[in-house]
Design a protein around this motif. Structure first.
Motif, PDB file in Angstrom:
ATOM      1  N   GLY A 163       0.885  -1.314   0.366  1.00  0.00           N
ATOM      2  CA  GLY A 163       0.113  -0.220  -0.037  1.00  0.00           C
ATOM      3  C   GLY A 163       0.918   0.838   0.079  1.00  0.00           C
ATOM      4  O   GLY A 163       1.557   1.578  -1.079  1.00  0.00           O
ATOM      5  N   SER A 164       0.306   2.201   0.781  1.00  0.00           N
ATOM      6  CA  SER A 164       0.970   3.699   1.089  1.00  0.00           C
ATOM      7  C   SER A 164       2.882   3.397   1.463  1.00  0.00           C
ATOM      8  O   SER A 164       3.840   4.109   1.048  1.00  0.00           O
ATOM      9  N   GLU A 210       4.405   3.182  -2.350  1.00  0.00           N
ATOM     10  CA  GLU A 210       4.171   4.265  -3.446  1.00  0.00           C
ATOM     11  C   GLU A 210       5.246   4.706  -2.423  1.00  0.00           C
ATOM     12  O   GLU A 210       6.107   6.091  -2.604  1.00  0.00           O
ATOM     13  N   ARG A 211       5.289   5.038  -1.026  1.00  0.00           N
ATOM     14  CA  ARG A 211       6.294   6.660  -0.452  1.00  0.00           C
ATOM     15  C   ARG A 211       7.848   5.758  -0.828  1.00  0.00           C
ATOM     16  O   ARG A 211       8.826   6.602  -0.980  1.00  0.00           O
ATOM     17  N   HIS A 226       8.545   6.803  -4.577  1.00  0.00           N
ATOM     18  CA  HIS A 226       8.662   8.362  -4.478  1.00  0.00           C
ATOM     19  C   HIS A 226      10.099   9.123  -3.901  1.00  0.00           C
ATOM     20  O   HIS A 226      11.108   9.623  -4.627  1.00  0.00           O
TER      21      HIS A 226
END
Length: 228
Positions: free
Chosen positions: A178-179, A182-183, A186
């Motif tokens: 999940g997040s 994504e982090r 980035h």
């Protein structure tokens, strides 16, 4: 160049050329494996080629390795990362690991091939009763092969360090969800300059260089084994 002999300059130029070539092969390997696993992003971008113009990064491919070579540090370089879309992979979680390992694997194969040719040339030279003369043809052939092996071993072991955006960090990808995932994507887009600063500049301040110790213990020892 002030303070450098002609031999030093030739060694430096040879090292830079081999680093740039090896880094390009490394990046193409990432794109080729991604393509074989279902993602054609690199192919569509024209990056599955050894044309230097498609891969060279002005700082990472030229300025950075030049500065490191002049400073006497282990020479590291990087080409423009080959783009790929993990969402296109057939099995994203496991395939991302394979794509990441393709780069270091290509460096290992290059090192093994270079070592095999080195041993072949050396054995032929000795069998013919020849000797190495600094600056002679045989000297430069063996020098280039030894540098090629060393450069690829350094690139392999450096990229296996488990810190983003290096390939070794991708080994944790199956654990991210999940997040967090994504982090990670980035962070890796801008973390290389920070990583280089931490690994190369911080030791100048604290007078302790774990990177050199690590590369001596891995790339250095394996080089001696392959070229013995």
């Amino acid at each position: 160049m002030l303070g450098y002999s002609a031999l030093d300059i030739l060694n430096l130029a040879l090292s830079l050329a081999l680093v740039i070539f090896s880094a390009m092969v490394h990046e193409v390997a990432h794109g080729w494996v991604a393509y074989r696993l279902g993602d054609a992003t690199a192919k569509r971008a024209g990056r599955l080629t050894l044309n230097p113009a498609r891969h060279l990064d002005p700082f990472g491919s030229v300025v950075l390795p030049l500065l490191m070579a002049v400073a006497g540090w282990p020479v590291f370089a990087y080409a423009k990362p080959v783009p790929y879309n993990p969402n296109n992979l057939r099995n994203p979680r496991t395939d991302e690991v394979l794509v990441a390992l393709a780069g270091p694997a290509s460096n290992l194969l290059q090192a093994l091939a270079g070592a095999a040719v080195y041993q072949l040339v050396l054995s032929r030279l000795l069998a013919d009763g020849g000797s190495l003369v600094v600056g002679g043809a045989s000297f430069w052939v063996l020098r280039a092969l030894a540098l090629y092996v060393y450069v690829n071993l350094v690139l392999m072991f450096f990229n296996l360090i488990p810190l983003p955006p290096l390939d070794g960090s991708k080994l944790v990808m199956p654990l991210l969800h999940g997040s967090a995932r994504e982090r990670y994507y980035h962070i890796q887009s801008y973390s290389l300059p920070i990583l280089v600063a931490v690994l190369y500049l911080v030791p100048m301040v604290v007078h302790f260089d774990p990177l050199s110790l690590y590369l001596d213990a891995t790339a250095g020892n394996l080089l001696e084994l392959l070229l013995a």
